[in-house]
Design a protein around this motif. Structure first.
Motif, PDB file in Angstrom:
ATOM      1  N   CYS A   1      38.050  30.879  31.648  1.00 55.22           N
ATOM      2  CA  CYS A   1      37.761  29.933  32.922  1.00 55.22           C
ATOM      3  C   CYS A   1      38.123  28.833  31.743  1.00 55.22           C
ATOM      4  O   CYS A   1      37.999  27.820  33.134  1.00 55.22           O
ATOM      5  N   GLY A   2      37.579  28.890  30.648  1.00 56.63           N
ATOM      6  CA  GLY A   2      37.996  27.571  29.894  1.00 56.63           C
ATOM      7  C   GLY A   2      39.473  27.106  30.737  1.00 56.63           C
ATOM      8  O   GLY A   2      39.577  26.179  30.553  1.00 56.63           O
ATOM      9  N   GLU A   3      40.514  28.394  29.976  1.00 56.60           N
ATOM     10  CA  GLU A   3      41.202  27.544  29.932  1.00 56.60           C
ATOM     11  C   GLU A   3      42.021  27.378  31.147  1.00 56.60           C
ATOM     12  O   GLU A   3      42.942  26.599  31.287  1.00 56.60           O
ATOM     13  N   GLU A   4      41.825  27.527  32.286  1.00 50.64           N
ATOM     14  CA  GLU A   4      41.517  27.338  33.848  1.00 50.64           C
ATOM     15  C   GLU A   4      40.971  26.302  34.164  1.00 50.64           C
ATOM     16  O   GLU A   4      40.935  25.812  34.896  1.00 50.64           O
ATOM     17  N   GLY A   5      40.098  25.582  33.226  1.00 53.28           N
ATOM     18  CA  GLY A   5      39.027  24.740  33.390  1.00 53.28           C
ATOM     19  C   GLY A   5      38.677  25.466  35.564  1.00 53.28           C
ATOM     20  O   GLY A   5      38.248  24.453  35.999  1.00 53.28           O
ATOM     21  N   ARG A   6      37.490  26.238  35.061  1.00 53.74           N
ATOM     22  CA  ARG A   6      37.151  26.666  36.373  1.00 53.74           C
ATOM     23  C   ARG A   6      35.925  27.649  35.856  1.00 53.74           C
ATOM     24  O   ARG A   6      35.775  28.107  35.310  1.00 53.74           O
ATOM     25  N   SER A   7      35.441  27.724  36.591  1.00 53.60           N
ATOM     26  CA  SER A   7      34.192  28.778  36.778  1.00 53.60           C
ATOM     27  C   SER A   7      33.282  29.922  38.060  1.00 53.60           C
ATOM     28  O   SER A   7      32.989  30.468  37.640  1.00 53.60           O
ATOM     29  N   THR A   8      34.606  29.671  38.972  1.00 47.08           N
ATOM     30  CA  THR A   8      34.136  29.959  39.783  1.00 47.08           C
ATOM     31  C   THR A   8      35.433  31.257  39.599  1.00 47.08           C
ATOM     32  O   THR A   8      36.406  31.017  39.862  1.00 47.08           O
ATOM     33  N   PHE A   9      35.293  32.595  41.070  1.00 46.03           N
ATOM     34  CA  PHE A   9      36.156  33.634  41.370  1.00 46.03           C
ATOM     35  C   PHE A   9      36.123  34.368  42.420  1.00 46.03           C
ATOM     36  O   PHE A   9      34.884  34.474  42.474  1.00 46.03           O
ATOM     37  N   LEU A  10      36.851  35.305  42.811  1.00 42.54           N
ATOM     38  CA  LEU A  10      36.678  36.390  43.276  1.00 42.54           C
ATOM     39  C   LEU A  10      36.215  37.692  42.045  1.00 42.54           C
ATOM     40  O   LEU A  10      36.776  37.803  41.574  1.00 42.54           O
ATOM     41  N   LEU A  11      34.917  38.090  42.447  1.00 41.08           N
ATOM     42  CA  LEU A  11      34.287  38.963  41.592  1.00 41.08           C
ATOM     43  C   LEU A  11      34.907  40.450  42.907  1.00 41.08           C
ATOM     44  O   LEU A  11      34.035  40.409  43.477  1.00 41.08           O
ATOM     45  N   ALA A  12      35.637  41.928  42.065  1.00 36.43           N
ATOM     46  CA  ALA A  12      34.824  42.503  43.094  1.00 36.43           C
ATOM     47  C   ALA A  12      34.441  43.742  41.667  1.00 36.43           C
ATOM     48  O   ALA A  12      35.092  43.954  40.874  1.00 36.43           O
ATOM     49  N   ALA A  13      33.010  43.942  42.428  1.00 37.90           N
ATOM     50  CA  ALA A  13      32.131  45.116  41.349  1.00 37.90           C
ATOM     51  C   ALA A  13      31.133  46.019  42.132  1.00 37.90           C
ATOM     52  O   ALA A  13      30.337  46.070  41.806  1.00 37.90           O
ATOM     53  N   THR A  14      32.237  46.537  42.533  1.00 33.97           N
ATOM     54  CA  THR A  14      31.730  48.264  43.320  1.00 33.97           C
ATOM     55  C   THR A  14      31.486  49.314  42.926  1.00 33.97           C
ATOM     56  O   THR A  14      32.526  49.303  42.153  1.00 33.97           O
ATOM     57  N   PRO A  15      29.772  49.399  42.620  1.00 35.53           N
ATOM     58  CA  PRO A  15      29.335  51.144  41.643  1.00 35.53           C
ATOM     59  C   PRO A  15      30.007  52.156  42.495  1.00 35.53           C
ATOM     60  O   PRO A  15      30.212  51.936  43.323  1.00 35.53           O
ATOM     61  N   GLU A  16      29.791  52.831  42.107  1.00 36.19           N
ATOM     62  CA  GLU A  16      30.411  54.068  42.701  1.00 36.19           C
ATOM     63  C   GLU A  16      29.235  54.256  42.944  1.00 36.19           C
ATOM     64  O   GLU A  16      28.114  54.800  42.706  1.00 36.19           O
ATOM     65  N   PRO A  17      29.665  55.233  44.067  1.00 37.97           N
ATOM     66  CA  PRO A  17      28.755  55.763  44.917  1.00 37.97           C
ATOM     67  C   PRO A  17      27.633  57.303  45.256  1.00 37.97           C
ATOM     68  O   PRO A  17      28.008  57.893  45.710  1.00 37.97           O
ATOM     69  N   PHE A  18      27.152  56.802  43.426  1.00 37.02           N
ATOM     70  CA  PHE A  18      25.960  57.308  44.060  1.00 37.02           C
ATOM     71  C   PHE A  18      25.295  58.449  44.539  1.00 37.02           C
ATOM     72  O   PHE A  18      24.255  57.726  44.415  1.00 37.02           O
ATOM     73  N   VAL A  19      24.845  59.378  44.552  1.00 35.95           N
ATOM     74  CA  VAL A  19      23.820  59.406  46.049  1.00 35.95           C
ATOM     75  C   VAL A  19      22.225  59.647  45.374  1.00 35.95           C
ATOM     76  O   VAL A  19      22.004  60.845  44.659  1.00 35.95           O
ATOM     77  N   GLY A  20      21.129  59.281  45.633  1.00 32.85           N
ATOM     78  CA  GLY A  20      20.382  58.545  44.726  1.00 32.85           C
ATOM     79  C   GLY A  20      19.943  58.225  43.403  1.00 32.85           C
ATOM     80  O   GLY A  20      19.309  58.398  42.942  1.00 32.85           O
ATOM     81  N   GLY A  21      21.380  57.705  43.191  1.00 32.53           N
ATOM     82  CA  GLY A  21      21.263  56.809  41.708  1.00 32.53           C
ATOM     83  C   GLY A  21      20.441  55.818  41.586  1.00 32.53           C
ATOM     84  O   GLY A  21      20.732  55.157  42.573  1.00 32.53           O
ATOM     85  N   THR A  22      20.306  55.525  40.209  1.00 35.45           N
ATOM     86  CA  THR A  22      19.681  54.731  40.351  1.00 35.45           C
ATOM     87  C   THR A  22      19.756  53.209  39.733  1.00 35.45           C
ATOM     88  O   THR A  22      19.576  52.138  39.070  1.00 35.45           O
TER      89      THR A  22
END
Lengths: 308, 308, 308, 308
Positions: free
Chosen positions: B277-298
């Motif tokens: 972010c420092g190098e590109e002079g910005r602080s926003t981006f597309l964030l892809a952060a999908t968890p694994e779908p553990f059924v009942g997972g906390t």
């Protein structure tokens, strides 16, 4: 016994060893350049997101056919535990045991070997019990985000799902490409829909696994020609199973992973994606499908999301 | 003993129960609308991707301080096994055992309860050994893709990393926001950098965990005011640890997860993102952060990727 | 719904709560006194040893009928690893994941509860995710060595194995006792052979589990009258399954474990023992069957050995 | 680098390959004949039973020094689950993950190899990820019941515990034998007490593991001369650690397991046994110490019981 000449001839044509240097462990993921990613982001139109992973649960796709590839076992290690004393905030924690290739997953390049070699000529015995895959493990693929293209072969052939004996050919891919109204290009991640997942979703785990439609031994050349980054589909075995040629088992795995260095995805649920693409009249999208960085892993569960 | 009045007063102000209906299990993830996602995709400029997950390995961040939260144990179930006979294609398969909150992860809404309640008023005892979290489990969050904003508090304060006793306040967040040159808005995923991860990367697991800078009990109101979808940072405990007020343990967890219904991320490696972010002079981006779908997972391990 | 009066009447007659003190966690294992053990050792005549455990392997008795009770998954963590450098002594190490009741095992007293109570009146909610069984766990039974008596009900009835609908009654036990030529006495461990294990050994996992012959609801009183220390048999469910009375599930478990405080063993392979006892013309032996001391475990695998 | 000549000279003297046939997988356990077992049973005098296993729990002896050898992680899969409907008998079930050599255990013959060979000349590469030890696995030892002899070296030397640099020599064993007032004979299982376990019991896991007193490279010849069936002690490493000779690591493992084919036991708690033997004025007993039959296991937890 060894692999037949026909295999080796294709292998020679699709081989990428050395293409990205002698030390390369990424293979065709190198084709996902910054430019490709910018174009992928530009694909987003509606903002609709379609998840492609099956739920991770003990009642998963594995039936015991593949020894040791166990469905996720989720257990609790604490439940509403008032860790800091009675009346305090209470925590629940849990643990999982699972085969890395048990559910919706990516195969790492090191997942298969043939003739004693892994991708880029690494010795097969560099996969060890202590540390797993020292080369071409799934931890090398730290981000998989690119343009996704749905090649809906079942729809192109006018059937709800391909039958168990159907080998998906380059001609099938091109017919689906035409239906898609786009051209597969370098760095794309291709999702090939057979419809086989319907059996799994209906609870027929055994029928889902075998016999299964899947990719023909002729497809690696097509993917190589188009320089795709990765391919995933909606079957247990990825390639047609039982195979097209007696005594030539898993040839597509060997060609894709070992020769081309191209990751493969299996057990991806493409049913809702097919519907969504139909509704929006398109077949391309931003695909976010980064595996979990298991060090030395020969695969990883993944929760892919298509952003339309 | 019960939670102090001061806690309940904040709780009342940030409470989102019923906001998205009595049946809602997504909480603030509802704020990630299609429009938000379109705007997130439009953030992508360079196409550079920065992975934010720590490697999953036995030598991970857990030290035994949190019982049962075990580092990933990766074992092989077959190595170059010629499944179909000698000379055929050989397969390697593997298995993992791990705590779902052991590494870079998301907390599900059901991860904590207080006063017998989970998010949206569900009874705490709906988390059971058989099935885990029946409400607010991590499997409910089938996609987490949005605009990410890096609030680099360490940089804003001019230090390489905050010290162990530093509670990150709303004023800190606003100073970082000013440095970022953007305004946090509805549906954003905020990444708060303290620099504490440097200790972990240097191998000091114990120092990393405790004492730790982290979010102040005053921050949930700020996140609530801005309607952010989720918050993650680069610490083991997310909130300052030991806590700001004696005998008030994990108040931020209780406010974020139970009252607001806002997922929290921990052990995210934001070091390279800070540099990028420092190098590109910005602080926003597309964030892809999908968890694994553990059924009942906390919770779930996640391999987040920032696309700049 | 609650348990029927008929159940409670038997419960009252076999109840041992308080018999060995309010703090007791051993139940009928208290009946194995030093004197009993001396007599058990004096039983040994030929020195022949017969192992009674099934092999621990992934292809074990579990079929998925009981969720979460997984067959043993054995994986390698190192194979011939020259830990101290090339040419040095090489080590192989391994790991297992398994359900504690998956194979040949003992049920701990805490394995079942009814009406909110465990053995000796302990509250059922003293079994928690964090620590398991705080009372009556398998770790309390630090040694199980006593006289074993084989009651070969199948042989006494002149059949190779009892059929699936056969409830083993006190009359069956007494006929087998007469065949055995001994009288069951205080502190004995009784092994009841139905022959059902033959189905398992022949590979019919499903037929083995269900329908299954097993102990009748009338047997706990007989065991109580004889003051036996423990009972094991060669079935998956121990008691007849489906049960004798509609809507009264697992009554024998509740009577044996909760009311009497008597451990139960399941999936014991008694086939070779039956043969050996036939050859040696006897039915008593020294039985060494100590469980593994899993702290808080509600059961444990065991590798029992009969010494004739 | 290879093993020194001094090692090979001893190896030649203690080698048992072929002694019980080319197909043998039991090694010195063959020495436990029916006659030996009858004599062992005749040892029982008081009927007192002393358990020798450490509790199996997450806070166990492993510290991470040996990668992948994880302490037992016990988790619940159901807690008081009313499987057959509300008001019915409720069940609790659990699961464990653990290293097979993590706690009180037996090493299988296949646990180590040297120069590419296992016991009886089997190739080391017969240990594979798929199936583990195909020869000399712990599942081959279906019963271990024999006469046990406590050689209390610490007591014989008049110290509470041997210091970390003490290599237990044949002279030490003979002094302890004299104190024991018996002569070690064919088929015996020898338990060598160093007192090192006191550190573990006091919570000093690191001090327990290293430096550790243990058996000298000179002891295999003594055990061979006496034809003992197996040897166990109260240390993490069995042999002195660090070793007596620089660059000769684990020589006792290689001599005992590979050359003699003699199982070794580690982490046995001999403290109470020492007291009991002192009180009863004897050092021999019936020892029941059968491992769990993990197919292909290179070791197994064991819950040994001495019957005095």
């Amino acid at each position: 016994m060894s692999l037949p000449d026909a295999f080796h001839e294709i292998a020679q044509r699709v081989n990428n060893w050395g293409r990205w240097g002698a030390e390369d462990e990424l293979g065709t993921l190198n084709l996902i350049t910054d430019e490709v990613v910018r174009a992928a982001a530009a694909c987003v139109r509606s903002g609709r997101r379609v998840p492609l992973a099956l739920p991770l649960e003990q009642d998963g796709v594995q039936t015991g056919m593949i020894p040791g590839r166990v469905n996720p076992l989720h257990t609790m290690v604490q439940i509403n535990q008032e860790v800091f004393g009675p009346g305090t905030v209470a925590c629940s924690d849990d643990t999982v045991v699972m085969g890395l290739q048990a559910a919706t997953h990516w195969d790492a390049l090191a997942h298969v070997s043939h003739s004693g070699r892994l991708y880029n000529g690494r010795p097969a015995d560099s996969v060890t019990a202590h540390g797993g895959a020292h080369h071409g493990g799934i931890d090398k693929a730290r981000h998989i985000v690119s343009r996704g293209v749905l090649l809906d072969v079942a729809r192109a052939r006018g059937v709800p799902r391909l039958d168990g004996g159907h080998a998906v050919t380059p001609e099938d891919l091109e017919a689906a490409e035409e239906l898609a109204g786009t051209r597969v290009r370098a760095g794309d991640i291709v999702l090939v829909r057979t419809g086989q997942m319907q059996l799994c979703l209906a609870g027929d785990r055994h029928g889902y696994g075998h016999p299964s439609p899947g990719l023909s031994i002729r497809t690696p050349e097509w993917f190589h020609a188009r320089d795709v980054a990765a391919v995933a589909n909606d079957t247990l075995t990825f390639e047609i199973f039982p195979p097209e040629h007696a005594d030539l088992w898993l040839p597509v795995h060997a060609l894709d992973l070992v020769e081309m260095g191209m990751p493969q995805g299996q057990n991806w649920n493409l049913e809702k994606l097919s519907t969504a693409c139909g509704e929006e009249g398109r077949s391309t999208f931003l695909l976010a499908a980064t595996p979990e960085p298991f060090v030395g892993g020969t695969g990883s569960p993944v929760a892919p999301v298509a952003v339309l």
